[in-house]
Design a protein around this motif. Structure first.
Motif, PDB file in Angstrom:
ATOM      1  N   TRP A  53       0.838  -1.183   0.000  1.00  0.00           N
ATOM      2  CA  TRP A  53       0.000   0.000   0.000  1.00  0.00           C
ATOM      3  C   TRP A  53       0.881   1.243   0.000  1.00  0.00           C
ATOM      4  O   TRP A  53       2.051   1.197   0.328  1.00  0.00           O
ATOM      5  CB  TRP A  53      -0.923   0.023   1.216  1.00  0.00           C
ATOM      6  CG  TRP A  53      -0.179  -0.151   2.502  1.00  0.00           C
ATOM      7  CD1 TRP A  53       0.442   0.816   3.236  1.00  0.00           C
ATOM      8  CD2 TRP A  53       0.073  -1.375   3.197  1.00  0.00           C
ATOM      9  NE1 TRP A  53       1.051   0.286   4.330  1.00  0.00           N
ATOM     10  CE2 TRP A  53       0.844  -1.071   4.342  1.00  0.00           C
ATOM     11  CE3 TRP A  53      -0.284  -2.707   2.963  1.00  0.00           C
ATOM     12  CZ2 TRP A  53       1.258  -2.027   5.236  1.00  0.00           C
ATOM     13  CZ3 TRP A  53       0.148  -3.658   3.875  1.00  0.00           C
ATOM     14  CH2 TRP A  53       0.893  -3.322   4.996  1.00  0.00           C
ATOM     15  N   PRO A  56       0.439   6.819   4.033  1.00  0.00           N
ATOM     16  CA  PRO A  56      -0.743   7.664   4.247  1.00  0.00           C
ATOM     17  C   PRO A  56      -0.518   9.066   3.689  1.00  0.00           C
ATOM     18  O   PRO A  56       0.624   9.507   3.528  1.00  0.00           O
ATOM     19  CB  PRO A  56      -0.897   7.701   5.772  1.00  0.00           C
ATOM     20  CG  PRO A  56       0.334   7.117   6.343  1.00  0.00           C
ATOM     21  CD  PRO A  56       1.072   6.399   5.261  1.00  0.00           C
ATOM     22  N   LEU A  57      -1.618   9.741   3.394  1.00  0.00           N
ATOM     23  CA  LEU A  57      -1.521  11.124   2.938  1.00  0.00           C
ATOM     24  C   LEU A  57      -0.880  11.958   4.043  1.00  0.00           C
ATOM     25  O   LEU A  57      -1.099  11.704   5.226  1.00  0.00           O
ATOM     26  CB  LEU A  57      -2.902  11.690   2.614  1.00  0.00           C
ATOM     27  CG  LEU A  57      -3.613  11.081   1.415  1.00  0.00           C
ATOM     28  CD1 LEU A  57      -5.040  11.624   1.316  1.00  0.00           C
ATOM     29  CD2 LEU A  57      -2.863  11.350   0.140  1.00  0.00           C
ATOM     30  N   ASP A  85      -6.610  10.146  -1.893  1.00  0.00           N
ATOM     31  CA  ASP A  85      -6.103   8.783  -1.795  1.00  0.00           C
ATOM     32  C   ASP A  85      -7.084   7.848  -2.487  1.00  0.00           C
ATOM     33  O   ASP A  85      -8.279   7.872  -2.203  1.00  0.00           O
ATOM     34  CB  ASP A  85      -5.955   8.396  -0.320  1.00  0.00           C
ATOM     35  CG  ASP A  85      -5.038   7.212  -0.105  1.00  0.00           C
ATOM     36  OD1 ASP A  85      -4.387   6.777  -1.074  1.00  0.00           O
ATOM     37  OD2 ASP A  85      -4.960   6.735   1.034  1.00  0.00           O
ATOM     38  N   GLN A  86      -6.589   7.068  -3.444  1.00  0.00           N
ATOM     39  CA  GLN A  86      -7.412   6.087  -4.151  1.00  0.00           C
ATOM     40  C   GLN A  86      -6.792   4.707  -3.928  1.00  0.00           C
ATOM     41  O   GLN A  86      -6.060   4.194  -4.779  1.00  0.00           O
ATOM     42  CB  GLN A  86      -7.482   6.419  -5.640  1.00  0.00           C
ATOM     43  CG  GLN A  86      -8.162   7.739  -5.914  1.00  0.00           C
ATOM     44  CD  GLN A  86      -8.205   8.080  -7.397  1.00  0.00           C
ATOM     45  OE1 GLN A  86      -7.430   7.585  -8.202  1.00  0.00           O
ATOM     46  NE2 GLN A  86      -9.132   8.951  -7.752  1.00  0.00           N
ATOM     47  N   PRO A  87      -7.072   4.097  -2.769  1.00  0.00           N
ATOM     48  CA  PRO A  87      -6.418   2.827  -2.420  1.00  0.00           C
ATOM     49  C   PRO A  87      -6.682   1.704  -3.425  1.00  0.00           C
ATOM     50  O   PRO A  87      -5.798   0.895  -3.688  1.00  0.00           O
ATOM     51  CB  PRO A  87      -6.989   2.476  -1.049  1.00  0.00           C
ATOM     52  CG  PRO A  87      -7.773   3.638  -0.589  1.00  0.00           C
ATOM     53  CD  PRO A  87      -7.978   4.558  -1.748  1.00  0.00           C
ATOM     54  N   GLN A  90      -4.283   2.130  -6.021  1.00  0.00           N
ATOM     55  CA  GLN A  90      -2.917   2.321  -5.540  1.00  0.00           C
ATOM     56  C   GLN A  90      -2.361   3.642  -6.059  1.00  0.00           C
ATOM     57  O   GLN A  90      -1.292   3.715  -6.664  1.00  0.00           O
ATOM     58  CB  GLN A  90      -2.012   1.160  -5.958  1.00  0.00           C
ATOM     59  CG  GLN A  90      -2.241  -0.104  -5.154  1.00  0.00           C
ATOM     60  CD  GLN A  90      -1.759   0.062  -3.731  1.00  0.00           C
ATOM     61  OE1 GLN A  90      -0.596   0.247  -3.479  1.00  0.00           O
ATOM     62  NE2 GLN A  90      -2.682   0.017  -2.780  1.00  0.00           N
ATOM     63  N   GLN A  92      -2.319   8.155  -5.418  1.00  0.00           N
ATOM     64  CA  GLN A  92      -2.611   9.401  -4.716  1.00  0.00           C
ATOM     65  C   GLN A  92      -2.536  10.491  -5.780  1.00  0.00           C
ATOM     66  O   GLN A  92      -1.463  10.778  -6.300  1.00  0.00           O
ATOM     67  CB  GLN A  92      -1.625   9.639  -3.579  1.00  0.00           C
ATOM     68  CG  GLN A  92      -1.796   8.636  -2.456  1.00  0.00           C
ATOM     69  CD  GLN A  92      -0.763   8.776  -1.370  1.00  0.00           C
ATOM     70  OE1 GLN A  92       0.243   9.447  -1.518  1.00  0.00           O
ATOM     71  NE2 GLN A  92      -1.026   8.117  -0.247  1.00  0.00           N
TER      72      GLN A  92
END
Length: 181
Positions: A53, A56-57, A85-87, A90, A92
């Motif tokens: 992942w 974090p932002l 954030d678009q997990p 994957q 940002q």
């Protein structure tokens, strides 16, 4: 020595009679294993593998990280104001406001939530991407003058700070321009 129950689960922490087991207690606990594996990998010159992942932002994002410079032709009115954030992807990616399409824009929040900083970021990035002929700023600030630095921009046509009469005249003039269009 740790006592085990019939399922070979620890009954208590090492060295303590009775009680609950503690996570990673004793010389063979998980933290000790992780530390030993990290030390061995470092000695072998191995780097940690890629994480599955993204980090974090950031809690604070400098305006310089937003790439507020000149735009790219037809899309130069798209102004970055943050990161999304678009997990699942994957990724940002920049949070963009398309000034050519947005119409009215409202930025709301409680006191000290970042409204002034958000407006300064939006105006600063927009001024960095668009020439004064394409971007006109008219500022009304009844919240302490935090938007006063915008008056220095060549894009700023007017600034009303804690002055209801000036703000009223500005709003009346802007309403007239909107009706004329």
């Amino acid at each position: 020595v740790v006592e085990l129950d019939e399922w070979r689960r620890p009954l208590c922490a090492a060295g303590e009679p009775g009680g609950e087991p503690t996570r990673g207690s004793g010389p063979g606990g998980l933290p000790a294993l992780v530390d030993a594996l990290r030390a061995a990998a470092e000695l072998a010159g191995q780097r940690p593998g890629p994480r599955p992942w993204l980090p974090p932002l950031p809690e604070r994002l400098p305006a310089a990280a937003l790439e507020c410079g000149s735009g790219d032709g037809d899309h130069d009115a798209r102004v970055p104001i943050g990161l999304v954030d678009q997990p699942a992807r994957q990724a940002q990616v920049p949070l963009l406001v398309d000034l050519a399409r947005v119409g009215s824009l409202r930025l709301a929040g409680a006191a000290r939530s970042g409204r002034t900083r958000g407006l300064l970021t939006l105006a600063g990035c927009a001024a960095g991407r668009l020439p004064p002929e394409r971007l006109h700023l008219h500022v009304i600030d009844f919240a302490g003058g935090g938007l006063a630095p915008l008056a220095a921009l060549p894009h700023c046509g007017s600034l009303a700070l804690d002055d209801p009469a000036t703000a009223g005249r500005l709003l009346a003039r802007m309403a007239g321009k909107v009706r004329a269009r």
